[in-house]
Design an enzyme around this catalytic site. Structure first.
Site, PDB file in Angstrom:
ATOM      1  N   SER A  76       4.609   2.138   8.118  1.00  0.00           N
ATOM      2  CA  SER A  76       4.203   1.112   7.157  1.00  0.00           C
ATOM      3  C   SER A  76       5.404   0.532   6.441  1.00  0.00           C
ATOM      4  CB  SER A  76       3.263   1.698   6.112  1.00  0.00           C
ATOM      5  OG  SER A  76       1.941   1.685   6.560  1.00  0.00           O
ATOM      6  N   HIS A 112       0.816  -1.218   0.000  1.00  0.00           N
ATOM      7  CA  HIS A 112       0.000   0.000   0.000  1.00  0.00           C
ATOM      8  C   HIS A 112       0.848   1.265   0.000  1.00  0.00           C
ATOM      9  CE1 HIS A 112       0.443   0.040   4.516  1.00  0.00           C
ATOM     10  NE2 HIS A 112       0.455   1.338   4.278  1.00  0.00           N
ATOM     11  N   ASP A 159      -0.714  -7.486   1.494  1.00  0.00           N
ATOM     12  CA  ASP A 159      -0.069  -6.170   1.554  1.00  0.00           C
ATOM     13  C   ASP A 159       1.437  -6.331   1.721  1.00  0.00           C
ATOM     14  OD1 ASP A 159       0.332  -3.458   1.684  1.00  0.00           O
ATOM     15  OD2 ASP A 159      -0.400  -3.242   3.753  1.00  0.00           O
TER      16      ASP A 159
END
Length: 336
Positions: free
Chosen positions: A256, A110, A159
């Site tokens: 992330s 992402h 992801d």
């Protein structure tokens, strides 16, 4: 990390918050910017690669050290990468990553929402302070971004992504690869030393930090994490939860793609057991961080990690930013 909350983006996707975004730190180029078993497909145990998962400046004795949301020592996590996007002459930290080979960085898929063109990305390694460029740090362009074809942005299913460096990085005491968990069978509980690190926000509504932060976390069972008080069964099968049930330590915006790493005494090494994916806010009770499990992607990752030059796989002209579906993956190709 939140509560001090390690940061990652609150991209509001499908009602959940992704842990990555262009946080407010902008840098000039040249600046370095519950017991649970980790789920995974059945496989035979394999020997662990010798040259990985060792932090020369940290020492194996610290594998059991309790870290409670603090600045990381220089060289503590030599596989930690800052993935930055270039906008003009400005570089901005977007996501973390983990160096797994001398030309490959493992991160979250992402993160590419911020920039699909590989040539806009840089990987900064070998430093804890993103405002400085010590002699042992490296800033390397990205040439290829590889994403599973069944990645779903809205739900964070699958992801995970691989970023390929333009050139191989030379290892030193501050730059080392982390071991992949392929073939490692390990029951992880609160006694297993697992850590998260990143340059994200230290609280949900705060700013990103320029100094690498670290915290100790533990695995949280799917039953607890997916309860009605928590994510209500919405955790992807390829992901798991980690942190603290009360939200004391967590990942947040800017974290992330960064590694969840565990020290396994029987191997005397660190392994990347998870990749920071998303969460509901940062450091909220009943909503720990959700991490993609690399073990589910062994065949996919091994295929690309074994390739010398991605571009040679295609007998065609490569157009900047062209999206190709081939060999079971979406590959964003740049000009080398």
């Amino acid at each position: 990390m939140a509560s001090w909350a390690l940061s990652a983006a609150l991209l509001c996707l499908g009602g959940a918050f992704a842990y990555s975004e262009l946080h407010s730190l902008s840098l000039r180029e040249g600046s370095a910017l519950g017991q649970a078993t980790v789920p995974g497909p059945p496989e035979e145990e394999q020997p662990v690669t010798k040259d990985c998962g060792i932090a020369p400046l940290r020492g194996a004795v610290e594998g059991s050290r309790i870290i409670g949301g603090s600045q990381a020592d220089t060289g503590a996590w030599p596989w930690q990468v800052s993935l930055q996007v270039q906008d003009g002459d400005i570089l901005m930290h977007v996501c973390g990553g983990a160096l797994v080979r001398d030309r490959w960085v493992l991160t979250a898929a992402h993160c590419t929402k911020e920039a699909r063109d590989p040539l806009k990305w840089r990987a900064v390694m070998g430093t804890n302070d993103l405002t400085r460029s010590p002699y042992h740090s490296r800033n390397i362009r990205i040439t290829d971004i590889i994403i599973p074809p069944d990645f779903i942005m809205e739900t964070f299913v699958n992801d995970i992504a691989l970023f390929r460096l333009k050139r191989a990085v030379r290892y030193n005491d501050y730059i080392q690869p982390i071991c992949l968990p392929f073939g490692v069978f390990q029951k992880l509980d609160q006694n297993t030393a697992c850590f998260i690190s990143g340059w994200g926000r230290t609280r949900e509504e705060g700013n990103g930090t320029t100094i690498l932060q670290e915290a100790k976390v533990h695995f949280i069972s799917r039953e607890v994490c997916s309860s009605d008080q928590g994510y209500s069964g919405m955790i992807p099968n390829t992901s798991f939860c980690a942190g603290h049930e009360n939200g004391t330590f967590d990942s947040c915006r800017g974290d992330s793609g960064g590694p969840l790493m565990c020290y396994l005494p029987e191997h005397s090494r660190y392994f990347v057991m998870g990749i920071t994916s998303y969460g509901h806010g940062c450091g909220r009770r009943h909503f720990p961080g959700v991490y993609s499990n690399p073990s589910f992607f062994q065949e996919w990752m091994t295929h690309y990690l074994s390739q010398g030059n991605i571009n040679r796989l295609f007998n065609m002209d490569i157009v900047l930013g062209q999206v190709l579906t081939a060999l079971g993956s979406v590959i964003l190709l740049g000009v080398t």
